[in-house]
Design a protein around this motif. Structure first.
Motif, PDB file in Angstrom:
ATOM      1  N   LEU A   1      -7.777  11.023  -2.119  1.00 58.03           N
ATOM      2  CA  LEU A   1      -9.007  11.013  -2.921  1.00 58.03           C
ATOM      3  C   LEU A   1      -9.928  12.157  -2.542  1.00 58.03           C
ATOM      4  O   LEU A   1     -11.054  12.244  -3.006  1.00 58.03           O
ATOM      5  N   GLN A   2      -9.469  13.010  -1.652  1.00 65.56           N
ATOM      6  CA  GLN A   2     -10.245  14.132  -1.128  1.00 65.56           C
ATOM      7  C   GLN A   2     -11.543  13.686  -0.496  1.00 65.56           C
ATOM      8  O   GLN A   2     -12.554  14.378  -0.558  1.00 65.56           O
ATOM      9  N   ALA A   3     -11.517  12.486   0.108  1.00 65.25           N
ATOM     10  CA  ALA A   3     -12.695  12.021   0.846  1.00 65.25           C
ATOM     11  C   ALA A   3     -12.482  12.420   2.295  1.00 65.25           C
ATOM     12  O   ALA A   3     -12.053  11.615   3.112  1.00 65.25           O
ATOM     13  N   TRP A   4     -12.740  13.683   2.587  1.00 62.20           N
ATOM     14  CA  TRP A   4     -12.371  14.214   3.902  1.00 62.20           C
ATOM     15  C   TRP A   4     -13.077  13.529   5.054  1.00 62.20           C
ATOM     16  O   TRP A   4     -12.429  13.229   6.061  1.00 62.20           O
ATOM     17  N   PRO A   5     -14.420  13.284   4.987  1.00 69.21           N
ATOM     18  CA  PRO A   5     -15.043  12.682   6.168  1.00 69.21           C
ATOM     19  C   PRO A   5     -14.417  11.336   6.517  1.00 69.21           C
ATOM     20  O   PRO A   5     -14.119  11.068   7.680  1.00 69.21           O
ATOM     21  N   GLU A   6     -14.183  10.501   5.502  1.00 73.06           N
ATOM     22  CA  GLU A   6     -13.593   9.198   5.780  1.00 73.06           C
ATOM     23  C   GLU A   6     -12.199   9.349   6.360  1.00 73.06           C
ATOM     24  O   GLU A   6     -11.813   8.628   7.280  1.00 73.06           O
ATOM     25  N   ALA A   7     -11.450  10.297   5.809  1.00 72.50           N
ATOM     26  CA  ALA A   7     -10.091  10.501   6.300  1.00 72.50           C
ATOM     27  C   ALA A   7     -10.110  10.907   7.769  1.00 72.50           C
ATOM     28  O   ALA A   7      -9.324  10.405   8.574  1.00 72.50           O
TER      29      ALA A   7
ATOM     30  N   GLY B   1       0.834  -1.205   0.000  1.00 69.91           N
ATOM     31  CA  GLY B   1       0.000   0.000   0.000  1.00 69.91           C
ATOM     32  C   GLY B   1       0.863   1.247   0.000  1.00 69.91           C
ATOM     33  O   GLY B   1       0.619   2.188  -0.760  1.00 69.91           O
ATOM     34  N   ASN B   2       1.877   1.234   0.857  1.00 69.49           N
ATOM     35  CA  ASN B   2       2.767   2.395   0.915  1.00 69.49           C
ATOM     36  C   ASN B   2       3.429   2.625  -0.434  1.00 69.49           C
ATOM     37  O   ASN B   2       3.562   3.773  -0.886  1.00 69.49           O
ATOM     38  N   ALA B   3       3.837   1.511  -1.078  1.00 67.55           N
ATOM     39  CA  ALA B   3       4.514   1.640  -2.368  1.00 67.55           C
ATOM     40  C   ALA B   3       3.567   2.265  -3.387  1.00 67.55           C
ATOM     41  O   ALA B   3       3.957   3.146  -4.158  1.00 67.55           O
ATOM     42  N   GLN B   4       2.306   1.818  -3.374  1.00 65.06           N
ATOM     43  CA  GLN B   4       1.320   2.378  -4.307  1.00 65.06           C
ATOM     44  C   GLN B   4       1.149   3.868  -4.072  1.00 65.06           C
ATOM     45  O   GLN B   4       1.064   4.652  -5.006  1.00 65.06           O
ATOM     46  N   LEU B   5       1.122   4.218  -2.798  1.00 63.16           N
ATOM     47  CA  LEU B   5       0.904   5.621  -2.454  1.00 63.16           C
ATOM     48  C   LEU B   5       2.106   6.460  -2.875  1.00 63.16           C
ATOM     49  O   LEU B   5       1.964   7.613  -3.288  1.00 63.16           O
ATOM     50  N   ALA B   6       3.285   5.856  -2.783  1.00 64.08           N
ATOM     51  CA  ALA B   6       4.489   6.604  -3.155  1.00 64.08           C
ATOM     52  C   ALA B   6       4.581   6.764  -4.660  1.00 64.08           C
ATOM     53  O   ALA B   6       5.142   7.732  -5.159  1.00 64.08           O
ATOM     54  N   LYS B   7       3.998   5.802  -5.397  1.00 69.22           N
ATOM     55  CA  LYS B   7       4.129   5.788  -6.854  1.00 69.22           C
ATOM     56  C   LYS B   7       3.315   6.874  -7.539  1.00 69.22           C
ATOM     57  O   LYS B   7       3.567   7.223  -8.681  1.00 69.22           O
ATOM     58  N   ARG B   8       2.307   7.394  -6.846  1.00 70.52           N
ATOM     59  CA  ARG B   8       1.325   8.214  -7.563  1.00 70.52           C
ATOM     60  C   ARG B   8       1.914   9.478  -8.161  1.00 70.52           C
ATOM     61  O   ARG B   8       1.347  10.042  -9.088  1.00 70.52           O
ATOM     62  N   SER B   9       3.047   9.954  -7.610  1.00 67.89           N
ATOM     63  CA  SER B   9       3.587  11.185  -8.188  1.00 67.89           C
ATOM     64  C   SER B   9       4.414  10.889  -9.433  1.00 67.89           C
ATOM     65  O   SER B   9       4.703  11.782 -10.213  1.00 67.89           O
ATOM     66  N   SER B  10       4.793   9.607  -9.621  1.00 70.69           N
ATOM     67  CA  SER B  10       5.606   9.268 -10.782  1.00 70.69           C
ATOM     68  C   SER B  10       4.705   9.047 -12.002  1.00 70.69           C
ATOM     69  O   SER B  10       3.484   9.159 -11.935  1.00 70.69           O
ATOM     70  N   ALA B  11       5.333   8.696 -13.119  1.00 71.52           N
ATOM     71  CA  ALA B  11       4.566   8.461 -14.339  1.00 71.52           C
ATOM     72  C   ALA B  11       3.774   7.158 -14.230  1.00 71.52           C
ATOM     73  O   ALA B  11       3.830   6.475 -13.223  1.00 71.52           O
TER      74      ALA B  11
ATOM     75  N   PRO C   1       0.005   4.997 -14.747  1.00 69.53           N
ATOM     76  CA  PRO C   1      -1.432   5.270 -14.702  1.00 69.53           C
ATOM     77  C   PRO C   1      -1.710   6.500 -13.848  1.00 69.53           C
ATOM     78  O   PRO C   1      -0.863   6.892 -13.039  1.00 69.53           O
ATOM     79  N   PRO C   2      -2.869   7.094 -14.027  1.00 70.10           N
ATOM     80  CA  PRO C   2      -3.174   8.310 -13.268  1.00 70.10           C
ATOM     81  C   PRO C   2      -3.010   8.078 -11.763  1.00 70.10           C
ATOM     82  O   PRO C   2      -3.230   6.979 -11.274  1.00 70.10           O
ATOM     83  N   ALA C   3      -2.622   9.136 -11.110  1.00 71.88           N
ATOM     84  CA  ALA C   3      -2.299   9.025  -9.679  1.00 71.88           C
ATOM     85  C   ALA C   3      -3.463   8.465  -8.880  1.00 71.88           C
ATOM     86  O   ALA C   3      -3.271   7.692  -7.941  1.00 71.88           O
ATOM     87  N   GLN C   4      -4.671   8.827  -9.297  1.00 74.82           N
ATOM     88  CA  GLN C   4      -5.838   8.393  -8.526  1.00 74.82           C
ATOM     89  C   GLN C   4      -5.922   6.860  -8.453  1.00 74.82           C
ATOM     90  O   GLN C   4      -6.337   6.305  -7.441  1.00 74.82           O
ATOM     91  N   GLU C   5      -5.503   6.205  -9.537  1.00 71.52           N
ATOM     92  CA  GLU C   5      -5.563   4.738  -9.552  1.00 71.52           C
ATOM     93  C   GLU C   5      -4.674   4.161  -8.463  1.00 71.52           C
ATOM     94  O   GLU C   5      -5.061   3.247  -7.742  1.00 71.52           O
ATOM     95  N   HIS C   6      -3.472   4.729  -8.336  1.00 75.68           N
ATOM     96  CA  HIS C   6      -2.549   4.256  -7.305  1.00 75.68           C
ATOM     97  C   HIS C   6      -3.152   4.429  -5.924  1.00 75.68           C
ATOM     98  O   HIS C   6      -3.070   3.547  -5.077  1.00 75.68           O
ATOM     99  N   VAL C   7      -3.764   5.593  -5.734  1.00 77.15           N
ATOM    100  CA  VAL C   7      -4.334   5.867  -4.421  1.00 77.15           C
ATOM    101  C   VAL C   7      -5.443   4.868  -4.119  1.00 77.15           C
ATOM    102  O   VAL C   7      -5.545   4.326  -3.018  1.00 77.15           O
ATOM    103  N   LYS C   8      -6.266   4.599  -5.144  1.00 78.92           N
ATOM    104  CA  LYS C   8      -7.372   3.653  -4.930  1.00 78.92           C
ATOM    105  C   LYS C   8      -6.827   2.278  -4.588  1.00 78.92           C
ATOM    106  O   LYS C   8      -7.363   1.572  -3.723  1.00 78.92           O
ATOM    107  N   GLU C   9      -5.752   1.909  -5.307  1.00 83.29           N
ATOM    108  CA  GLU C   9      -5.141   0.599  -5.052  1.00 83.29           C
ATOM    109  C   GLU C   9      -4.631   0.519  -3.608  1.00 83.29           C
ATOM    110  O   GLU C   9      -4.855  -0.464  -2.900  1.00 83.29           O
ATOM    111  N   SER C  10      -3.971   1.584  -3.164  1.00 80.76           N
ATOM    112  CA  SER C  10      -3.433   1.584  -1.799  1.00 80.76           C
ATOM    113  C   SER C  10      -4.580   1.501  -0.798  1.00 80.76           C
ATOM    114  O   SER C  10      -4.489   0.796   0.211  1.00 80.76           O
TER     115      SER C  10
END
Lengths: 262, 221
Positions: free
Chosen positions: B136-142, B74-84, B86-95
């Motif tokens: 994902l800007q889901a503030w309440p869940e966060a 999960g951490n790796a997915q989250l770290a990957k999102r700034s790199s090239a 798939p779109p960053a959102q996909e990485h975040v969802k995966e994490s």
């Protein structure tokens, strides 16, 4: 020679005295015991213990085969574990109550019979613990050593999970609240933009698409007094492809970046 | 304890071994029997040398390893999102998915294992998942996840969870709550936390601006 006649009077006196004392003591003790046993018990009936013992004395005949149904060992062990868990609860509640109750008793705020009930509960619990340890050792050698440790963890785990569930269950109403609030904020923001009717307002209109609506609203929350700042912020959100207006990497640097944006 | 007990008319299903009590139907009893039956299932899943729950320590390392692996992925997915890629959102969802699985696993530990381990794992995972929700800007869940994380482990060293909760509250415009939350966090963390102090400054600024704006609208009226 001993004069039996003159001695008989003191002897009879002693006899009557001792007899009456014995009778008094006997009656007094019996009444006290009856009173103590009539006191309500400290805890409600021990459900887990009842289940465990009912299982031990279980007699049930299988209607198909006509043979008695055997209670599996594992169920008996589980029942004993549940019983131990309930005992842990009781130990904790007694320990918590003891200092407070002692204090109240000294001040005379509570009656003596409450204290008696408490002491009886302590004694009963002690016997109960010994009983559980004996049963555990009989079911599996050496289990008596750690059955209460396991039971304690079970209790703590149950409590923690209930608490987590409670907090997590708030997520749904919060989400609904936020969806509504976001709409309100956006409507307000758009109204303000219309009122201002400036070029900056126009520029931010395309941001009503779904991805960056968050950013638009957060900008409006940020305070639209300073319209220039808003314009910059919204533009920032708009240019950043619809999907990710502002993602924060977990590192410190990322956080600073985000702060700088605001 | 008196030497007597109340005999309950329990019934065992011969095949499933489920215990029921057909005669009496109080809520307390049925709840207890339910717990008994579920605990029984976990007891049956014990590995062969044990027929009773083993002592809380040492624990079976298998589950911990799996949870840790998932968290690292999960951490790796989250770290990957700034790199090239798939779109960053996909990485975040995966994490997010990975963290959620890991949380489920941590909460699914047998109940007799030490509660402290569950607390540590869930605290860390919830804090990380809060970060994913922020992504994902889901503030309440966060905010809720951060709160859960703090609930599991309120000792110092949780500054990330405090920060994430505070930021989410601020993003939702709940300035007062955010301030209380961050102040609480600073108290626990020892007050010398640059990130939390920075967030507090942000919050104060926001509160001031809001006050100004209110004053302005009042003046207009």
């Amino acid at each position: 020679m001993v004069n039996w006649v003159s001695l008989s009077i003191p002897i009879a006196y002693l006899g009557v005295l001792v007899g009456s004392l014995v009778t008094f003591s006997y009656l007094y003790r019996r009444r006290k015991a009856a009173k103590a046993s009539s006191l309500a018990s400290w805890f409600p009936p021990h459900l887990q213990r009842n289940i465990y013992l009912s299982l031990l004395h279980h007699e049930q005949v299988n209607p198909e085969t006509g043979k008695p149904v055997q209670v599996p060992d594992s169920i008996i062990k589980t029942a004993l574990l549940r019983r131990a868990a309930e005992d842990i609860n009781r130990i904790i509640s007694l320990r918590n109550a003891k200092p407070a109750l002692g204090n109240l008793l000294q001040k005379g705020s509570v009656g003596d019979d409450l204290w008696q009930r408490f002491q009886r509960a302590e004694k009963e619990l002690e016997a109960e613990l010994e009983d559980v340890i004996r049963e555990a050792n009989a079911l599996a050698p050496g289990w008596g050593q750690h059955i209460f440790q396991s039971a304690n963890e079970i209790n703590a785990n149950t409590r923690l999970r209930a608490r987590i569930e409670e907090i997590q269950s708030k997520a749904e109403p919060e989400r609904e609240w936020w969806a509504k609030r976001r709409e309100e904020l956006r409507a307000e923001f758009m109204k303000e933009l219309d009122e201002e009717g400036s070029g900056k307002g126009e520029k931010s209109k395309p941001t009503t698409n779904h991805g960056s609506s968050n950013a638009a609203k957060s900008a409006s929350v940020a305070g639209s007094v300073n319209s220039e700042e808003d314009g910059v912020l919204v533009e920032d959100a708009g240019t950043n492809t619809p999907s990710t207006p502002s993602l924060i990497p977990p590192q410190t640097g990322g956080k600073n970046k985000k702060k700088n944006k605001k | 304890m008196e030497e007597t007990f109340t005999l309950l008319p329990l019934h065992i299903d011969p095949t499933t071994k489920l215990i029921t009590c057909p005669g009496i139907s109080t809520k307390q009893l049925s709840d207890e029997l339910n717990t008994l039956n579920t605990t029984h299932k976990t007891l049956l899943s014990l590995e062969s040398p044990h027929t009773v729950p083993p002592p809380p320590l040492p624990i079976n390392p298998k589950r911990s390893a799996q949870i840790q692996k998932m968290r690292e992925q999960g951490n790796a997915q989250l770290a990957k999102r700034s790199s090239a890629g798939p779109p960053a959102q996909e990485h975040v969802k995966e994490s997010l998915k990975l963290y959620s699985y890991a949380i489920e696993m941590a909460l699914g530990r047998p109940q007799w294992e030490p509660v402290q381990i569950v607390r540590d794992e869930v605290a860390l995972l919830m804090s990380n998942r809060s970060q994913s929700f922020i992504g994902l800007q889901a503030w309440p869940e966060a905010a809720i996840d951060a709160e859960t994380s703090i609930e599991c482990k309120a000792s110092p060293g949780q500054s990330k969870a405090w920060w994430r909760g505070g930021r989410s509250l601020l993003e939702m415009g709940r300035v007062e709550e955010a301030r209380d939350w961050v102040l609480r966090g600073l108290e626990v963390e020892g007050g010398e936390n640059a990130e939390l102090s920075g967030l507090l400054e942000d919050i104060e600024k926001r509160a001031e601006r809001r006050k100004e704006r209110e004053a302005k609208t009042r003046a207009q009226k």
